[in-house]
Design a protein around this motif. Structure first.
Motif, mmCIF file in Angstrom:
data_model
loop_
_atom_site.group_PDB
_atom_site.id
_atom_site.type_symbol
_atom_site.label_atom_id
_atom_site.label_comp_id
_atom_site.label_asym_id
_atom_site.label_seq_id
_atom_site.Cartn_x
_atom_site.Cartn_y
_atom_site.Cartn_z
ATOM 1 N N ILE A 107 0.833 -1.199 0.000
ATOM 2 C CA ILE A 107 0.000 0.000 0.000
ATOM 3 C C ILE A 107 0.872 1.255 0.000
ATOM 4 O O ILE A 107 1.980 1.250 0.549
ATOM 5 N N GLY A 108 0.383 2.315 -0.639
ATOM 6 C CA GLY A 108 1.136 3.567 -0.627
ATOM 7 C C GLY A 108 0.287 4.721 -1.138
ATOM 8 O O GLY A 108 -0.740 4.516 -1.779
ATOM 9 N N THR A 109 0.723 5.928 -0.808
ATOM 10 C CA THR A 109 0.097 7.131 -1.369
ATOM 11 C C THR A 109 0.850 7.448 -2.660
ATOM 12 O O THR A 109 2.089 7.415 -2.683
ATOM 13 N N LYS A 119 -4.404 6.810 4.434
ATOM 14 C CA LYS A 119 -3.702 5.578 3.996
ATOM 15 C C LYS A 119 -3.261 4.763 5.213
ATOM 16 O O LYS A 119 -3.396 3.540 5.247
ATOM 17 N N ASN A 120 -2.749 5.471 6.245
ATOM 18 C CA ASN A 120 -2.293 4.754 7.448
ATOM 19 C C ASN A 120 -3.458 4.076 8.169
ATOM 20 O O ASN A 120 -3.316 2.965 8.680
ATOM 21 N N LEU A 121 -4.601 4.762 8.194
ATOM 22 C CA LEU A 121 -5.781 4.161 8.833
ATOM 23 C C LEU A 121 -6.190 2.885 8.100
ATOM 24 O O LEU A 121 -6.471 1.862 8.714
ATOM 25 N N VAL A 122 -6.205 2.988 6.771
ATOM 26 C CA VAL A 122 -6.583 1.823 5.965
ATOM 27 C C VAL A 122 -5.579 0.689 6.219
ATOM 28 O O VAL A 122 -5.964 -0.456 6.446
ATOM 29 N N ALA A 123 -4.286 1.042 6.229
ATOM 30 C CA ALA A 123 -3.253 0.017 6.449
ATOM 31 C C ALA A 123 -3.429 -0.650 7.811
ATOM 32 O O ALA A 123 -3.321 -1.877 7.931
ATOM 33 N N MET A 124 -3.728 0.158 8.832
ATOM 34 C CA MET A 124 -3.865 -0.409 10.174
ATOM 35 C C MET A 124 -5.095 -1.314 10.273
ATOM 36 O O MET A 124 -5.057 -2.358 10.917
ATOM 37 N N MET A 125 -6.183 -0.895 9.608
ATOM 38 C CA MET A 125 -7.388 -1.734 9.640
ATOM 39 C C MET A 125 -7.147 -3.049 8.909
ATOM 40 O O MET A 125 -7.622 -4.100 9.320
ATOM 41 N N ILE A 126 -6.421 -2.970 7.809
ATOM 42 C CA ILE A 126 -6.135 -4.185 7.039
ATOM 43 C C ILE A 126 -5.239 -5.121 7.856
ATOM 44 O O ILE A 126 -5.450 -6.332 7.906
ATOM 45 N N GLU A 127 -4.258 -4.522 8.532
ATOM 46 C CA GLU A 127 -3.386 -5.342 9.382
ATOM 47 C C GLU A 127 -4.212 -5.983 10.494
ATOM 48 O O GLU A 127 -4.047 -7.163 10.806
ATOM 49 N N GLY A 128 -5.139 -5.199 11.038
ATOM 50 C CA GLY A 128 -6.047 -5.728 12.068
ATOM 51 C C GLY A 128 -6.947 -6.813 11.516
ATOM 52 O O GLY A 128 -7.505 -7.609 12.259
ATOM 53 N N GLY A 129 -7.112 -6.843 10.209
ATOM 54 C CA GLY A 129 -7.928 -7.875 9.561
ATOM 55 C C GLY A 129 -7.124 -9.139 9.275
ATOM 56 O O GLY A 129 -7.624 -10.065 8.636
ATOM 57 N N GLY A 130 -5.854 -9.150 9.708
ATOM 58 C CA GLY A 130 -5.061 -10.375 9.597
ATOM 59 C C GLY A 130 -4.145 -10.427 8.388
ATOM 60 O O GLY A 130 -3.587 -11.485 8.071
ATOM 61 N N TRP A 131 -3.962 -9.299 7.708
ATOM 62 C CA TRP A 131 -3.101 -9.282 6.510
ATOM 63 C C TRP A 131 -1.739 -8.696 6.839
ATOM 64 O O TRP A 131 -1.617 -7.852 7.730
ATOM 65 N N GLU A 132 -0.737 -9.113 6.066
ATOM 66 C CA GLU A 132 0.576 -8.477 6.179
ATOM 67 C C GLU A 132 0.570 -7.232 5.290
ATOM 68 O O GLU A 132 0.168 -7.295 4.121
ATOM 69 N N VAL A 133 0.991 -6.118 5.862
ATOM 70 C CA VAL A 133 0.972 -4.861 5.106
ATOM 71 C C VAL A 133 2.406 -4.433 4.796
ATOM 72 O O VAL A 133 3.234 -4.319 5.694
ATOM 73 N N ILE A 134 2.662 -4.203 3.519
ATOM 74 C CA ILE A 134 3.955 -3.645 3.109
ATOM 75 C C ILE A 134 3.652 -2.199 2.735
ATOM 76 O O ILE A 134 2.985 -1.935 1.731
ATOM 77 N N ASP A 135 4.087 -1.283 3.592
ATOM 78 C CA ASP A 135 3.705 0.123 3.419
ATOM 79 C C ASP A 135 4.831 0.879 2.720
ATOM 80 O O ASP A 135 5.923 1.020 3.273
ATOM 81 N N ASN A 152 7.145 -9.516 -4.018
ATOM 82 C CA ASN A 152 5.942 -10.147 -3.450
ATOM 83 C C ASN A 152 4.882 -10.270 -4.538
ATOM 84 O O ASN A 152 3.867 -9.573 -4.513
ATOM 85 N N PRO A 153 5.092 -11.164 -5.514
ATOM 86 C CA PRO A 153 4.214 -11.200 -6.696
ATOM 87 C C PRO A 153 2.754 -11.559 -6.404
ATOM 88 O O PRO A 153 1.887 -11.286 -7.226
ATOM 89 N N ASP A 154 2.490 -12.163 -5.230
ATOM 90 C CA ASP A 154 1.105 -12.538 -4.917
ATOM 91 C C ASP A 154 0.373 -11.462 -4.118
ATOM 92 O O ASP A 154 -0.773 -11.649 -3.705
ATOM 93 N N ALA A 155 1.000 -10.312 -3.910
ATOM 94 C CA ALA A 155 0.373 -9.276 -3.071
ATOM 95 C C ALA A 155 -0.700 -8.495 -3.834
ATOM 96 O O ALA A 155 -0.619 -8.330 -5.055
ATOM 97 N N VAL A 156 -1.690 -8.030 -3.080
ATOM 98 C CA VAL A 156 -2.694 -7.097 -3.612
ATOM 99 C C VAL A 156 -2.066 -5.712 -3.514
ATOM 100 O O VAL A 156 -1.212 -5.473 -2.657
ATOM 101 N N ILE A 157 -2.487 -4.801 -4.417
ATOM 102 C CA ILE A 157 -1.945 -3.441 -4.376
ATOM 103 C C ILE A 157 -3.024 -2.473 -3.867
ATOM 104 O O ILE A 157 -4.192 -2.571 -4.269
ATOM 105 N N GLY A 158 -2.634 -1.539 -3.003
ATOM 106 C CA GLY A 158 -3.556 -0.508 -2.518
ATOM 107 C C GLY A 158 -2.986 0.873 -2.793
ATOM 108 O O GLY A 158 -1.866 1.170 -2.368
ATOM 109 N N LEU A 159 -3.741 1.696 -3.524
ATOM 110 C CA LEU A 159 -3.278 3.046 -3.861
ATOM 111 C C LEU A 159 -4.187 4.082 -3.216
ATOM 112 O O LEU A 159 -5.416 4.001 -3.322
ATOM 113 N N SER A 160 -3.567 5.066 -2.578
ATOM 114 C CA SER A 160 -4.336 6.142 -1.953
ATOM 115 C C SER A 160 -3.954 7.468 -2.613
ATOM 116 O O SER A 160 -2.782 7.689 -2.932
ATOM 117 N N ALA A 161 -4.950 8.344 -2.827
ATOM 118 C CA ALA A 161 -4.673 9.672 -3.402
ATOM 119 C C ALA A 161 -5.615 10.692 -2.784
ATOM 120 O O ALA A 161 -6.809 10.441 -2.614
#
Ligand code: B1M
Length: 222
Positions: A107-109, A119-135, A152-161
């Motif tokens: 995840i990144g801005t 973005k940090n809130l989203v990352a923290m909630m996702i981590e709280g949901g049991g996922w590993e977050v690469i910020d 990390n080819p199997d990772a989902v991507i998160g974009l914030s703007a």
């Protein structure tokens, strides 16, 4: 539910970080998420159980209340901090591979944009949901995302703007990712972003809030 996990879940839901923290006032001088997570491990509760039966349900409640506007950013930040203080005790188990996460998200801005509170809130909630977050932090361009995806080819991507002026960079990053990793799932969000914009730039999903992001990831692995 184990009494200690019940108490830990309450600490996370109501933002009680540790015993020394005066917030929330009605939990003053009580153990917080920090002490309770440590005690739970000492009592033999597994990191998995702590995550699944205390942290994840507590953060899900927080996300739901935030979406319904029953709580606001400051309360959510306190909950995220409490969750982080508990997670600090669990991280060594996740890092050693002893306990598995549900998946990874990078995840990144986007480039040109320095806003990171959402973005940090989203990352923290996702981590709280049991996922590993690469910020990747802020001002992250296509190159940074591609490098992280190579690792990390199997990772989902998160974009914030947050800026209409640099929102265009989201489009460039999506195009670069899809060119090299056509199967990669890309989640987008941020105040000026809409579902219409998400579709227009070829991203896979738009969420207006952290809980929507968590729900999207949950549905990806179900
Ligand atoms: Co800036 N800023 N800012 N700013 N700033 C805004 C965004 C702005 C709307 C203020 C305004 O003019 N009314 C405006 C943008 C206008 C526009 O683009 N149309 C603006 C501007 C113009 C600027 C500067 C250009 C100002 C200047 O220097 N002239 C400059 C840009 C710097 C840069 O980025 N290159 C700038 C700078 C800053 C600060 C550094 C001072 C600071 C940022 C600090 C930081 O983030 N560390 C800042 C702040 C704080 C804001 C406001 C006040 C608050 C943003 C915020 O954190 N909101 C903002 C005005 C406002 O919103 N009232 C503003 C709270 C946060 C929880 O919400 O980020 O939307 P948000 O995240 C939400 C959702 O969008 C969603 O979940 C979150 C929780 O619900 N979400 C996702 C976010 N990312 C997601 C990703 C997902 C899913 C959901 O999936 C991956």
């Amino acid at each position: 539910m184990n009494e200690i996990l019940d108490k830990l879940a309450k600490c996370v839901e109501f933002g009680k970080i540790n015993k020394a923290s005066p917030y929330p006032p009605n939990m003053k001088d009580q153990d917080g998420a920090d002490e309770l997570a440590r005690k739970a491990l000492e009592e033999g509760v597994s990191p998995d159980e702590i995550l699944e039966n205390a942290l994840i349900p507590a953060m899900a409640n927080v996300g739901e209340k935030f979406t319904k506007k029953e709580i606001y950013v400051p309360q959510m930040l306190m909950s995220a901090k409490a969750m982080n203080s508990a997670m600090a005790h669990l991280k060594p188990f996740f890092q050693s591979g002893e306990t598995k996460r549900k998946g990874k998200i990078i995840i990144g801005t986007v480039s040109g944009d320095l806003h990171d509170i959402g973005k940090n809130l989203v990352a923290m909630m996702i981590e709280g949901g049991g996922w590993e977050v690469i910020d990747l932090g802020v001002d992250a361009g296509a190159e940074k995302f591609l490098k992280a995806l190579d690792e990390n080819p199997d990772a989902v991507i998160g974009l914030s703007a947050l800026l209409t002026t640099t929102m265009e960079n989201m489009k460039k990053i999506v195009a670069a990712i899809k060119e090299k990793y056509s199967e990669a799932k890309i989640l987008v969000g941020g105040a000026p972003v809409t579902m219409e914009y998400c579709k227009k730039i070829g991203a896979d999903f738009y969420s207006p809030d952290p809980q929507g992001a968590v729900n999207y990831l949950k549905q990806l692995i179900s």
